[in-house]
Design a protein around this motif. Structure first.
Motif, mmCIF file in Angstrom:
data_model
loop_
_atom_site.group_PDB
_atom_site.id
_atom_site.type_symbol
_atom_site.label_atom_id
_atom_site.label_comp_id
_atom_site.label_asym_id
_atom_site.label_seq_id
_atom_site.Cartn_x
_atom_site.Cartn_y
_atom_site.Cartn_z
ATOM 1 N N TYR A 140 0.836 -1.203 0.000
ATOM 2 C CA TYR A 140 0.000 0.000 0.000
ATOM 3 C C TYR A 140 0.869 1.251 0.000
ATOM 4 C CZ TYR A 140 -3.465 3.398 1.749
ATOM 5 O OH TYR A 140 -4.271 4.492 1.912
ATOM 6 N N ASN A 141 1.892 1.269 0.840
ATOM 7 C CA ASN A 141 2.781 2.431 0.916
ATOM 8 C C ASN A 141 3.641 2.582 -0.328
ATOM 9 O OD1 ASN A 141 2.031 3.600 3.311
ATOM 10 N ND2 ASN A 141 3.561 2.537 4.546
ATOM 11 N N ARG A 142 3.897 1.486 -1.030
ATOM 12 C CA ARG A 142 4.727 1.556 -2.233
ATOM 13 C C ARG A 142 3.923 1.953 -3.466
ATOM 14 N NH1 ARG A 142 7.134 1.013 1.609
ATOM 15 N NH2 ARG A 142 9.163 0.060 2.004
ATOM 16 N N MET A 143 2.615 1.789 -3.421
ATOM 17 C CA MET A 143 1.789 2.006 -4.605
ATOM 18 C C MET A 143 0.908 3.247 -4.518
ATOM 19 S SD MET A 143 0.654 -1.983 -5.236
ATOM 20 C CE MET A 143 -0.296 -1.615 -6.707
ATOM 21 N N ARG A 144 0.830 3.879 -3.361
ATOM 22 C CA ARG A 144 -0.060 5.024 -3.194
ATOM 23 C C ARG A 144 0.715 6.224 -2.654
ATOM 24 N NH1 ARG A 144 -5.704 3.763 -2.864
ATOM 25 N NH2 ARG A 144 -5.953 5.651 -1.634
ATOM 26 N N SER A 145 0.262 7.412 -3.042
ATOM 27 C CA SER A 145 0.912 8.632 -2.570
ATOM 28 C C SER A 145 0.530 8.952 -1.132
ATOM 29 C CB SER A 145 0.534 9.812 -3.477
ATOM 30 O OG SER A 145 -0.881 9.978 -3.515
ATOM 31 N N ASP A 146 -0.731 8.650 -0.747
ATOM 32 C CA ASP A 146 -1.141 8.879 0.640
ATOM 33 C C ASP A 146 -0.668 7.707 1.493
ATOM 34 O OD1 ASP A 146 -2.913 7.326 -0.901
ATOM 35 O OD2 ASP A 146 -4.483 7.511 0.615
ATOM 36 N N GLN A 147 0.332 7.946 2.291
ATOM 37 C CA GLN A 147 0.964 6.890 3.068
ATOM 38 C C GLN A 147 0.072 6.420 4.214
ATOM 39 O OE1 GLN A 147 4.529 5.669 2.239
ATOM 40 N NE2 GLN A 147 3.275 6.339 0.545
ATOM 41 N N ALA A 148 0.271 5.175 4.606
ATOM 42 C CA ALA A 148 -0.521 4.579 5.680
ATOM 43 C C ALA A 148 -0.253 5.284 7.003
ATOM 44 C CB ALA A 148 -0.189 3.096 5.805
ATOM 45 N N GLN A 149 -1.297 5.372 7.811
ATOM 46 C CA GLN A 149 -1.190 5.956 9.145
ATOM 47 C C GLN A 149 -1.529 4.890 10.185
ATOM 48 O OE1 GLN A 149 -3.213 9.797 9.606
ATOM 49 N NE2 GLN A 149 -3.475 9.879 7.388
ATOM 50 N N LEU A 150 -1.014 5.086 11.384
ATOM 51 C CA LEU A 150 -1.287 4.174 12.496
ATOM 52 C C LEU A 150 -0.926 2.729 12.136
ATOM 53 C CD1 LEU A 150 -4.745 5.584 13.648
ATOM 54 C CD2 LEU A 150 -2.511 6.008 14.692
ATOM 55 N N CYS A 151 0.319 2.531 11.739
ATOM 56 C CA CYS A 151 0.773 1.184 11.392
ATOM 57 C C CYS A 151 0.964 0.356 12.665
ATOM 58 C CB CYS A 151 2.082 1.239 10.617
ATOM 59 S SG CYS A 151 1.942 2.117 9.041
ATOM 60 N N PRO A 152 0.754 -0.968 12.590
ATOM 61 C CA PRO A 152 0.935 -1.821 13.773
ATOM 62 C C PRO A 152 2.339 -1.694 14.354
ATOM 63 C CG PRO A 152 -0.156 -3.030 12.016
ATOM 64 C CD PRO A 152 0.280 -1.729 11.422
ATOM 65 N N GLY A 153 2.403 -1.515 15.661
ATOM 66 C CA GLY A 153 3.697 -1.371 16.321
ATOM 67 C C GLY A 153 4.422 -0.092 15.969
ATOM 68 N N GLY A 154 3.707 0.876 15.358
ATOM 69 C CA GLY A 154 4.350 2.126 14.954
ATOM 70 C C GLY A 154 5.379 1.944 13.860
ATOM 71 N N ALA A 155 5.201 0.888 13.024
ATOM 72 C CA ALA A 155 6.212 0.535 12.026
ATOM 73 C C ALA A 155 6.422 1.632 10.984
ATOM 74 C CB ALA A 155 5.815 -0.767 11.327
ATOM 75 N N CYS A 156 5.392 2.437 10.711
ATOM 76 C CA CYS A 156 5.531 3.476 9.684
ATOM 77 C C CYS A 156 6.416 4.621 10.160
ATOM 78 C CB CYS A 156 4.155 4.023 9.302
ATOM 79 S SG CYS A 156 3.091 2.818 8.508
ATOM 80 N N GLU A 157 6.462 4.862 11.463
ATOM 81 C CA GLU A 157 7.224 5.985 11.986
ATOM 82 C C GLU A 157 8.527 5.564 12.657
ATOM 83 O OE1 GLU A 157 4.108 5.221 13.183
ATOM 84 O OE2 GLU A 157 2.934 6.470 11.814
ATOM 85 N N TYR A 158 8.606 4.319 13.108
ATOM 86 C CA TYR A 158 9.742 3.882 13.919
ATOM 87 C C TYR A 158 10.940 3.513 13.055
ATOM 88 C CZ TYR A 158 12.486 1.019 17.146
ATOM 89 O OH TYR A 158 13.496 0.481 17.913
#
Length: 236
Positions: A140-158
């Protein structure tokens, strides 16, 4: 939930549901692989498709696996994760379920394509349930411009700290363990347990039509799948 900027799901319930589906998928897959009985696989494919249809087009709160998963984790504190990326991942599962419905249930196809699709389903479910890694969410994050929010375990921000990387000693332990399991353990297990081979009677002559039906195709020979192909097609 108004305190979040996107629709959310309880990650614990999602993982529990993935684990439930993985268990029944593995049981039906191994039943077909080891015994040639595809009936459980066909039943599972239909159930899987119904479950994901409800998730995508009605409401995930009413999908049977999600209902059971939510009940199982009802005493655990919810971990809220973004629903849009999960919906994208479920759409992948829905397409795989439709593919299996056509191949296994409607057409009764037996071949490497079934193995590939089933293996992909098992991989996605296993990573979700065992590690909390949603491969569809990563796509999803590789194919869309609007990046995922609230990823499990904070994986998107950590960003992992360097101290959390694997050490050479750890990698050596895993390597030695793999060598022991693959090369040493099988030889030890086979010592003293050689069973006497049963005497084989002369096979009965085959009907020409049956012999033609049971002719192993080239793809099965190429992948070393001759005996399994005969088993799956009820050929002696």
């Amino acid at each position: 939930m108004p305190e979040y900027g996107v629709p959310v799901l309880n990650e614990r319930a999602v993982r529990a549901a993935a684990g439930i589906l993985f268990f029944f998928a593995m049981v039906s897959f191994m039943n077909a692989w080891l015994t040639g009985n595809f009936a459980p696989t066909r039943v599972f494919v239909v159930a899987f498709l119904i479950d994901f249809t409800i998730r995508l087009f009605i409401n995930p709160h009413y999908a049977p696996s999600m209902v059971i998963g939510q009940w199982l984790v009802r005493r655990q504190q919810p971990e809220w994760t973004g629903a849009p990326q999960k919906r994208f991942a479920w759409a992948i599962g829905f397409v795989l379920a439709l593919t299996m419905l056509y191949l296994v249930v409607i057409k009764g196809v037996i071949g490497p394509i079934n193995l590939l699709v089933c293996g992909l389903c098992l991989l996605l479910l296993f990573f979700e349930s065992a590690f909390g890694i949603c491969i569809g969410c990563w796509l999803y994050n590789r194919m869309r411009s609007d990046q995922a929010q609230l990823c499990p375990g904070g994986a998107c921000e950590y960003t992992p700290d360097s101290k959390d990387q694997l050490k050479i000693g750890q990698m050596l332990v895993v390597l030695v363990f793999a060598v022991v399991v693959v090369f040493i353990a099988p030889s030890l297990a086979s010592k003293g347990h050689t069973a006497a081979l049963p005497t084989e009677s002369a096979p009965a002559p085959l009907d020409p039509a049956e012999a033609e039906r049971c002719k192993v195709p080239d793809f099965a020979k190429a992948m070393g799948h001759e005996e399994k192909w005969k088993l799956h097609n009820n050929c002696k």
